[in-house]
Every structure is written in structure tokens, then in C-alpha cells.
Enzyme design. Structure first.
Site, PDB file in Angstrom:
ATOM      1  N   ILE A  98       2.428  10.144   9.224  1.00 34.02           N
ATOM      2  CA  ILE A  98       1.051  10.658   9.124  1.00 34.02           C
ATOM      3  C   ILE A  98       0.116  11.408   9.894  1.00 34.02           C
ATOM      4  O   ILE A  98       0.455  10.628  11.496  1.00 34.02           O
ATOM      5  CB  ILE A  98       0.094   9.393   8.560  1.00 34.02           C
ATOM      6  CG1 ILE A  98      -1.823   9.519   8.121  1.00 34.02           C
ATOM      7  CG2 ILE A  98      -0.225   8.337  10.075  1.00 34.02           C
ATOM      8  CD1 ILE A  98      -2.473   8.804   7.600  1.00 34.02           C
TER       9      ILE A  98
ATOM     10  N   VAL B 187      -3.411  14.236  11.190  1.00 28.76           N
ATOM     11  CA  VAL B 187      -3.828  14.978  11.661  1.00 28.76           C
ATOM     12  C   VAL B 187      -4.322  15.933  12.605  1.00 28.76           C
ATOM     13  O   VAL B 187      -3.963  15.726  13.832  1.00 28.76           O
ATOM     14  CB  VAL B 187      -5.431  14.182  11.630  1.00 28.76           C
ATOM     15  CG1 VAL B 187      -6.853  14.849  11.287  1.00 28.76           C
ATOM     16  CG2 VAL B 187      -5.398  13.245  10.165  1.00 28.76           C
TER      17      VAL B 187
ATOM     18  N   GLU C 219       6.756   2.103  11.440  1.00 27.85           N
ATOM     19  CA  GLU C 219       6.809   1.441  12.763  1.00 27.85           C
ATOM     20  C   GLU C 219       6.323   2.581  13.109  1.00 27.85           C
ATOM     21  O   GLU C 219       6.128   4.020  13.074  1.00 27.85           O
ATOM     22  CB  GLU C 219       8.485   2.171  12.730  1.00 27.85           C
ATOM     23  CG  GLU C 219       9.451   1.320  12.056  1.00 27.85           C
ATOM     24  CD  GLU C 219      11.530   1.928  12.386  1.00 27.85           C
ATOM     25  OE1 GLU C 219      11.497   1.486  11.511  1.00 27.85           O
ATOM     26  OE2 GLU C 219      11.440   2.378  12.706  1.00 27.85           O
TER      27      GLU C 219
ATOM     28  N   ASN D 208       1.670   5.153  20.709  1.00 30.47           N
ATOM     29  CA  ASN D 208       0.280   5.430  20.087  1.00 30.47           C
ATOM     30  C   ASN D 208      -1.169   4.544  19.772  1.00 30.47           C
ATOM     31  O   ASN D 208      -0.993   3.908  18.893  1.00 30.47           O
ATOM     32  CB  ASN D 208       1.489   6.137  19.165  1.00 30.47           C
ATOM     33  CG  ASN D 208       0.585   6.976  17.512  1.00 30.47           C
ATOM     34  OD1 ASN D 208      -0.866   7.442  18.160  1.00 30.47           O
ATOM     35  ND2 ASN D 208       1.620   7.408  16.976  1.00 30.47           N
TER      36      ASN D 208
ATOM     37  N   TYR E 298      -3.857   1.333  11.665  1.00 33.35           N
ATOM     38  CA  TYR E 298      -3.214   0.970  11.402  1.00 33.35           C
ATOM     39  C   TYR E 298      -3.687  -0.819  11.311  1.00 33.35           C
ATOM     40  O   TYR E 298      -4.130  -1.492  10.271  1.00 33.35           O
ATOM     41  CB  TYR E 298      -1.839   0.813  11.747  1.00 33.35           C
ATOM     42  CG  TYR E 298      -0.805   2.036  11.320  1.00 33.35           C
ATOM     43  CD1 TYR E 298      -1.151   2.801  10.372  1.00 33.35           C
ATOM     44  CD2 TYR E 298      -0.014   2.202  12.124  1.00 33.35           C
ATOM     45  CE1 TYR E 298      -0.291   4.074  10.218  1.00 33.35           C
ATOM     46  CE2 TYR E 298       0.545   3.804  13.241  1.00 33.35           C
ATOM     47  CZ  TYR E 298       0.897   3.827  11.418  1.00 33.35           C
ATOM     48  OH  TYR E 298       0.802   5.904  11.354  1.00 33.35           O
TER      49      TYR E 298
END
Ligand code: COA
Length: 156
Positions: free
Chosen positions: A72, A74, A106, A111, A118
Site C-alpha cells: 500500500i 501514497v 507483513e 515503519n 494498520y
């Protein structure tokens, strides 16, 4: 400003996806890999658009009633504005519609933005793969996460 929209990405979006992938990741996936995901039957790829500009994307694989969030991202110019949250909520609704009730992923332990995203969307930590990702100075852990509460994450 025009409203953003989320659409399924197709092969015709490959050039925009490659550009976004390169802006989002230090080690971007190749054109061949991305192309495979766009056309593969067991993959889902969604794009967050602002007019004709692809600002974000989410790429998943699916097997039976389970999905894995493969990537994912952006665009750096648009981060911190809720784009990934909007995208992932949309993904959860789509998975739910398709009878998929669990999503795995994962993530690098460093991060912080992704971990916050999440956790916000009801992902739980299932375990750690020690030293899984290479880094410039050695390695770092992968955190394994999963979500099976799409409905509550949609409301949250
Ligand atoms: C992770 C990523 C997709 C988040 O996108 P985004 O559109 O900025 O995320 P949102 O604006 O929806 O914010 C999601 C959460 O992350 C938090 N966040 C955003 N940027 C952050 C940062 N730099 N540090 C810490 N938290 C951050 C937000 O505050 C929000 O949490 P909250 O709702 O509890 O306040 C984006 O940073 C990105 O593309 N990173 C590079 C690619 C990547 O690492 N992808 C994930 C692994 S595949």
C-alpha cells in the site's frame, strides 16, 4: 478541488502505477511484477485518484476466504491526509463483499506510519519474523499482522 475516487486499477494504468511505486518505495517492484499483479486473476489492485492523478494504491493477493496486503502506498506529496486510511477501509469493504473475512500483512518494525495505519484499522499483531528485512546496517524485524474485523474497522 475535485473529489478523490477509488477505482480498480487496470493494465491501462500501468504507467501511472510504476511512477507511483517509484515515488513510494526505495526498492520499487519492476514493471513486469506490477503488470503481473494488474492482470492476474487472484490479485486485487485499487487506486486512489484525484482527478487524473494516481495518489495512492493498494495491492492484494487472495486465496479462498483470505487476502494478503502485498503493498500500500501514497505519494509523498499527499501523505498524512487520510488517503491510506480511506483506501484500506474501501479495500476492507470490497473484501467483505467478496466473502473474504481475513487480511494478512507483513510490515517493517521501523515503519511507524504503516503500523499506525494498520492498528487504527483493527489489525492485530500475530508474530515477528526476526531480522527478516535487509537494511543498510544489517536487518530488521517483520511484524506479522492480520485483521478479521472489517465491519468494526469500517465504522471506526
Ligand atoms: C504508510 C502510508 C501508506 C500511509 O499513508 P498516508 O496516506 O500518509 O496515511 P494516513 O494519512 O491515512 O494516516 C494513517 C495513520 O498513519 C499516521 N501517520 C501518517 N504519517 C505518519 C508518519 N510519518 N509517522 C507516524 N505516523 C504517521 C497517521 O497519523 C494516521 O494515524 P492516526 O489515524 O492514528 O492519526 C504512507 O506513509 C506510504 O506510502 N509509505 C511508503 C510506503 C509504505 O511504507 N507502505 C507500507 C508498507 S507496504
Amino acid at each position: 478541488m475535485s473529489k478523490s475516487s477509488i477505482e480498480v486499477l487496470h493494465e491501462t494504468d500501468l504507467a501511472a502505477l510504476i511512477e507511483l511505486e517509484m515515488a513510494c518505495f526505495d526498492h520499487p517492484w519492476s514493471e513486469k511484477q506490477l503488470s503481473t499483479y494488474l492482470v492476474g486473476e487472484r490479485y486485487l489492485c485499487f487506486g486512489l485518484w484525484q482527478a487524473t492523478r494516481l495518489q495512492g494504491f493498494a495491492l492484494l493477493s487472495t486465496v479462498l476466504d483470505e487476502a494478503e496486503l502485498l503493498q500500500i502506498g501514497v505519494h509523498p506529496d499527499y501523505r498524512g491526509q487520510g488517503g491510506a486510511t480511506e483506501l484500506l477501509r474501501y479495500v476492507h469493504a470490497q473484501l467483505d463483499d467478496q466473502g473474504i473475512n481475513r487480511c494478512l500483512l507483513e510490515v517493517r518494525s521501523s515503519n511507524a506510519a504503516a503500523l499506525r495505519l494498520y492498528r487504527r484499522l483493527a489489525y492485530q499483531e500475530d508474530g515477528i519474523r526476526k531480522g527478516y528485512y535487509p537494511t543498510a546496517s544489517g536487518s530488521e524485524d517483520a511484524i506479522l499482522m492480520s485483521c478479521n474485523k472489517f465491519k468494526s474497522a469500517l465504522d471506526g
